[in-house]
Design a protein around this motif. Structure first.
Motif, short mmCIF file in Angstrom:
data_model
loop_
_atom_site.label_atom_id
_atom_site.label_comp_id
_atom_site.label_asym_id
_atom_site.label_seq_id
_atom_site.Cartn_x
_atom_site.Cartn_y
_atom_site.Cartn_z
N ASP A 259 92.07 43.16 -37.59
CA ASP A 259 91.16 43.39 -36.46
C ASP A 259 91.73 44.43 -35.49
N PHE A 260 90.82 45.11 -34.81
CA PHE A 260 91.18 45.94 -33.66
C PHE A 260 90.59 45.21 -32.46
N THR A 261 91.43 44.47 -31.75
CA THR A 261 90.98 43.65 -30.62
C THR A 261 91.25 44.37 -29.32
N SER A 262 90.21 44.60 -28.54
CA SER A 262 90.34 45.20 -27.21
C SER A 262 90.28 44.10 -26.16
N VAL A 263 91.17 44.15 -25.19
CA VAL A 263 91.20 43.16 -24.10
C VAL A 263 90.80 43.86 -22.81
N MET A 264 89.71 43.40 -22.21
CA MET A 264 89.22 43.98 -20.97
C MET A 264 89.21 42.93 -19.86
N GLY A 265 89.00 43.40 -18.64
CA GLY A 265 88.93 42.50 -17.50
C GLY A 265 89.27 43.25 -16.24
N PRO A 266 88.92 42.69 -15.08
CA PRO A 266 89.22 43.36 -13.81
C PRO A 266 90.72 43.43 -13.55
N SER A 267 91.12 44.28 -12.62
CA SER A 267 92.53 44.37 -12.24
C SER A 267 93.03 43.02 -11.77
N GLY A 268 94.22 42.66 -12.22
CA GLY A 268 94.80 41.39 -11.82
C GLY A 268 94.33 40.20 -12.63
N SER A 269 93.57 40.46 -13.70
CA SER A 269 93.04 39.35 -14.51
C SER A 269 94.07 38.78 -15.48
N GLY A 270 95.20 39.51 -15.66
CA GLY A 270 96.25 39.02 -16.55
C GLY A 270 96.31 39.70 -17.90
N LYS A 271 95.62 40.83 -18.05
CA LYS A 271 95.53 41.51 -19.34
C LYS A 271 96.91 41.91 -19.87
N SER A 272 97.67 42.65 -19.06
CA SER A 272 98.99 43.11 -19.51
C SER A 272 99.95 41.95 -19.68
N THR A 273 99.86 40.95 -18.81
CA THR A 273 100.72 39.77 -18.95
C THR A 273 100.46 39.07 -20.27
N LEU A 274 99.18 38.97 -20.64
CA LEU A 274 98.83 38.36 -21.92
C LEU A 274 99.44 39.15 -23.07
N LEU A 275 99.34 40.47 -23.00
CA LEU A 275 99.87 41.32 -24.07
C LEU A 275 101.39 41.16 -24.19
N TYR A 276 102.07 41.12 -23.05
CA TYR A 276 103.53 40.98 -23.07
C TYR A 276 103.94 39.62 -23.61
N CYS A 277 103.19 38.59 -23.28
CA CYS A 277 103.51 37.26 -23.81
C CYS A 277 103.25 37.19 -25.31
N LEU A 278 102.11 37.72 -25.75
CA LEU A 278 101.78 37.68 -27.17
C LEU A 278 102.82 38.42 -28.01
N SER A 279 103.37 39.50 -27.46
CA SER A 279 104.32 40.31 -28.21
C SER A 279 105.75 39.81 -28.11
N GLY A 280 105.96 38.74 -27.33
CA GLY A 280 107.30 38.20 -27.18
C GLY A 280 108.17 38.98 -26.22
N MET A 281 107.58 39.93 -25.48
CA MET A 281 108.35 40.70 -24.51
C MET A 281 108.48 39.97 -23.18
N ASP A 282 107.68 38.92 -23.01
CA ASP A 282 107.77 38.07 -21.83
C ASP A 282 107.57 36.62 -22.29
N LYS A 283 108.22 35.70 -21.60
CA LYS A 283 108.09 34.30 -21.97
C LYS A 283 107.02 33.62 -21.10
N PRO A 284 106.16 32.83 -21.72
CA PRO A 284 105.17 32.10 -20.93
C PRO A 284 105.82 30.96 -20.17
N THR A 285 105.13 30.49 -19.15
CA THR A 285 105.60 29.32 -18.41
C THR A 285 105.37 28.05 -19.23
N ALA A 286 104.30 28.05 -20.00
CA ALA A 286 103.97 26.90 -20.85
C ALA A 286 103.19 27.40 -22.05
N GLY A 287 103.11 26.54 -23.07
CA GLY A 287 102.38 26.91 -24.26
C GLY A 287 103.25 27.64 -25.26
N ASP A 288 102.61 28.22 -26.26
CA ASP A 288 103.37 28.85 -27.33
C ASP A 288 102.55 29.95 -28.00
#
Length: 259
Positions: free
Chosen positions: A36-65
């Motif tokens: 798939d080619f998945t595009s993630v959109m949303g307003p500024s501050g919605s958490g888009k980049s944070t989600l990407l960093y967590c999914l890629s393992g470049m940042d650790k989530p506070t909870a979940g996996d």
């Protein structure tokens, strides 16, 4: 049935600053599918980049996996994470983030040598093929500051895919580029995806997002909706009616979500 490339399970992320806790992502459950080619959109501050960093393992989530090949990314040690990113994930940043004292060729080659089971000769062949594919032959021996923004970003895409990763993550890869260079980078990502490569891209631009076959809308740290399109047809890239129709479909959907 599509195969799962990566899965987020009850993913949450928050930050504490000056004693104030800010929730950025809240209990996201999400599957990224192979090819798939998945595009993630949303307003500024919605958490888009944070989600990407967590999914890629470049940042650790506070909870979940996050699960990759049914293995927990959160539970991995630093060396395991480094190996995961070197062998299985590629990342394209908004700014190219190239090493300033290495040539464009060297910026692509260095991570290429980390590929397990590949000889140095095969790595050089892979780099040379990407140099040609990305249209960088004339500037391959230039330093980043001797290259244009578009050339640097094409180099960054090549660096991200030199190890043939399972997933390429891209964080606003066209955000700092003009329209012509943006189209070049998007064309490269579409070409890579057409070979079966999985791509997850954060963008604020609907014309970039419609290159994907799946658009996710993120708001207040949660996925509020999903829109699916047929895979991008590169042969119709210059067909104005084709691109306008995809853009109109995506815009109508976003408008229904108060975009």
């Amino acid at each position: 049935m599509k195969q799962i490339a990566l899965e987020a399970v009850d993913l949450a992320k928050s930050y504490v600053a000056d004693g104030v806790q800010t929730h950025v992502l809240g209990n996201i459950n999400l599957k990224i599918y192979k090819g798939d080619f998945t595009s993630v959109m949303g307003p500024s501050g919605s958490g888009k980049s944070t989600l990407l960093y967590c999914l890629s393992g470049m940042d650790k989530p506070t909870a979940g996996d996050m699960l990759f090949c049914e293995k927990s990314i959160v539970r991995m040690k630093e060396q395991e994470l480094a190996n995961l990113r070197a062998q299985h994930f590629g990342f394209v940043f908004q700014a190219a983030n190239l090493v300033s004292n290495l040539t464009l060729f060297e910026n692509i080659a260095v991570p290429g040598y980390l590929k397990e089971g590949r000889t140095p000769k095969k790595t050089l062949e892979a780099v040379e093929n990407l140099i040609e594919r990305m249209g960088l032959h004339d500037v391959a021996n230039h330093l980043p500051n001797q290259s244009s923004g578009g050339q640097q970003q094409r180099c960054a895409v090549a660096r991200a895919v030199v190890n043939q990763p399972d997933i390429v993550f891209a964080d606003e890869p066209t955000g700092a580029l003009n329209r012509a260079n943006s189209l070049e980078v998007l064309a490269l990502l579409s070409e890579i995806n057409a070979t079966g490569q999985t791509i997850v891209m954060v963008t604020h631009d609907i014309r970039s997002a419609m290159r994907g076959n799946r658009i996710l809308y993120l708001e207040d740290g949660d996925v509020r909706g999903e829109f699916n399109l047929p895979p991008w047809d590169a042969q119709r890239s210059n067909d104005i009616s084709y691109t306008r129709d995809r853009e109109a479909q995506a815009n109508a959907w976003l408008s229904s979500l108060s975009w």
